[in-house]
Design a protein around this motif. Structure first.
Motif, PDB file in Angstrom:
ATOM      1  N   ILE A 161       0.847  -1.196   0.000  1.00 48.90           N
ATOM      2  CA  ILE A 161       0.000   0.000   0.000  1.00 48.90           C
ATOM      3  C   ILE A 161       0.880   1.243   0.000  1.00 48.90           C
ATOM      4  N   SER A 162       1.931   1.246   0.824  1.00 48.99           N
ATOM      5  CA  SER A 162       2.815   2.411   0.918  1.00 48.99           C
ATOM      6  C   SER A 162       3.541   2.690  -0.391  1.00 48.99           C
ATOM      7  N   LYS A 163       3.734   1.632  -1.203  1.00 49.87           N
ATOM      8  CA  LYS A 163       4.384   1.782  -2.506  1.00 49.87           C
ATOM      9  C   LYS A 163       3.380   2.133  -3.606  1.00 49.87           C
ATOM     10  N   GLY A 164       2.103   2.228  -3.237  1.00 51.28           N
ATOM     11  CA  GLY A 164       1.072   2.540  -4.215  1.00 51.28           C
ATOM     12  C   GLY A 164       0.783   1.383  -5.157  1.00 51.28           C
ATOM     13  N   GLN A 165       1.110   0.149  -4.746  1.00 51.42           N
ATOM     14  CA  GLN A 165       0.956  -1.016  -5.617  1.00 51.42           C
ATOM     15  C   GLN A 165      -0.375  -1.729  -5.420  1.00 51.42           C
ATOM     16  N   PRO A 201      -4.433  -1.016  -3.407  1.00 52.21           N
ATOM     17  CA  PRO A 201      -5.194   0.081  -2.801  1.00 52.21           C
ATOM     18  C   PRO A 201      -5.557  -0.127  -1.339  1.00 52.21           C
ATOM     19  N   ASP A 202      -5.668  -1.386  -0.884  1.00 53.10           N
ATOM     20  CA  ASP A 202      -6.122  -1.606   0.480  1.00 53.10           C
ATOM     21  C   ASP A 202      -5.645  -2.961   0.976  1.00 53.10           C
TER      22      ASP A 202
END
Length: 283
Positions: free
Chosen positions: A27-31, A33-34
């Motif tokens: 999630i922190s890498k934007g890979q 969404p949840d």
């Protein structure tokens, strides 16, 4: 399948973060969404320089590879799957490549022989960056599986736990599956024996379970997850296994989706993601 260990490489990490730390990482890498384990994808058998390079270019979140002790001198950890006993890439060189990426790591051990030297290598690079790490091995005989193929549980845990106190251990059973016979699921005896081992561990634990054996085992696996919020399931499949996608959907609809991962083939993953309305990611 084998005994898996999932770590979050962070000296400040606490075991209480559980496998949710892996989801938080992606999630922190934007890979993703949840917090949904169904969104995490895998690249399998990155056991050569060429396949490792391909894995690093892929869209997969996690890279899986097998670790053996080289069958000749120098006796060092290499990336290979039995019956192979040599490779063009060592674990050290493999880590040097993968650590330049933001991929998660899954290492598969079939025996104790390479564990201690491999864990020392992992410890030597853990300060470079935080990422999910899974170490895989079967520690108990399971449905239709051979007791002789299991990695000895006490020896594995004694090698891994003191060196990796913040690891999330993923502990599995040896299994078999055949289209020609009745395939039994995970019995009460099997899940209770696993819980007896894992209940005393401080680390979070993920259990690799075979997709083709889920239908026979929903009650037992639900009970196992209820024993601790440290537990999760990692659904995997043999390349020739046959099972309905409805079994995966039942699991997803009746279990916490943040505690279920799906390490399945590309075709099975596509069918699963279509059924739940996600786009399938080619691995």
């Amino acid at each position: 399948m084998c005994f898996s260990l999932l770590c979050y490489w962070d000296p400040c990490a606490s075991g209480g973060q559980g496998v949710g730390a892996a989801l938080d990482y992606f999630i922190s890498k934007g890979q993703i969404p949840d917090r949904d384990g169904g969104q995490v994808t895998w690249y399998h058998a990155a056991n050569s320089k060429a396949s490792t390079a391909e894995a690093l270019k892929s869209a997969a979140h996690m890279i899986e590879a097998d670790v053996l002790l080289r069958g000749r001198e120098p006796r060092e950890p290499i990336m290979a799957h039995p019956p192979h006993s040599d490779s063009d890439i060592t674990l050290q060189d493999w880590l040097n490549e993968v650590l330049l990426s933001d991929k998660g790591i899954k290492l598969d051990f079939k025996s104790l022989e390479a564990v201690q030297s491999s864990i020392r290598l992992l410890e030597s690079v853990k300060s470079q960056q935080s990422r999910p790490l899974w170490i895989n091995a079967d520690i108990l005989p399971g449905p239709n599986g051979s007791p002789g193929q299991a990695v000895e549980a006490k020896g594995f845990l004694n090698s891994v736990c003191p060196v990796s106190p913040h690891a999330v251990l993923s502990l599995g059973w040896t299994t078999g599956w055949s289209p020609q016979t009745e395939n039994h699921g995970y019995s009460w005896e099997m899940v209770k024996e696993m819980e007896q081992i894992c209940g005393a561990l401080p680390q979070p634990v993920t259990f690799p379970v075979r997709a083709a054996l889920l239908r026979q085992s929903f009650t037992q696996l639900h009970w196992l997850l209820q024993q601790s919020d440290r537990y999760s399931l990692s659904v995997w499949t043999g390349k020739d296994d046959v099972y309905p996608v409805e079994d995966l959907l039942y699991l997803r609809n009746n279990f916490d989706k943040s505690r279920i991962f799906y390490d399945i083939t590309e075709a099975q993953d596509a069918a699963f993601k279509k059924a739940i309305g996600y786009s399938s990611i080619v691995k």
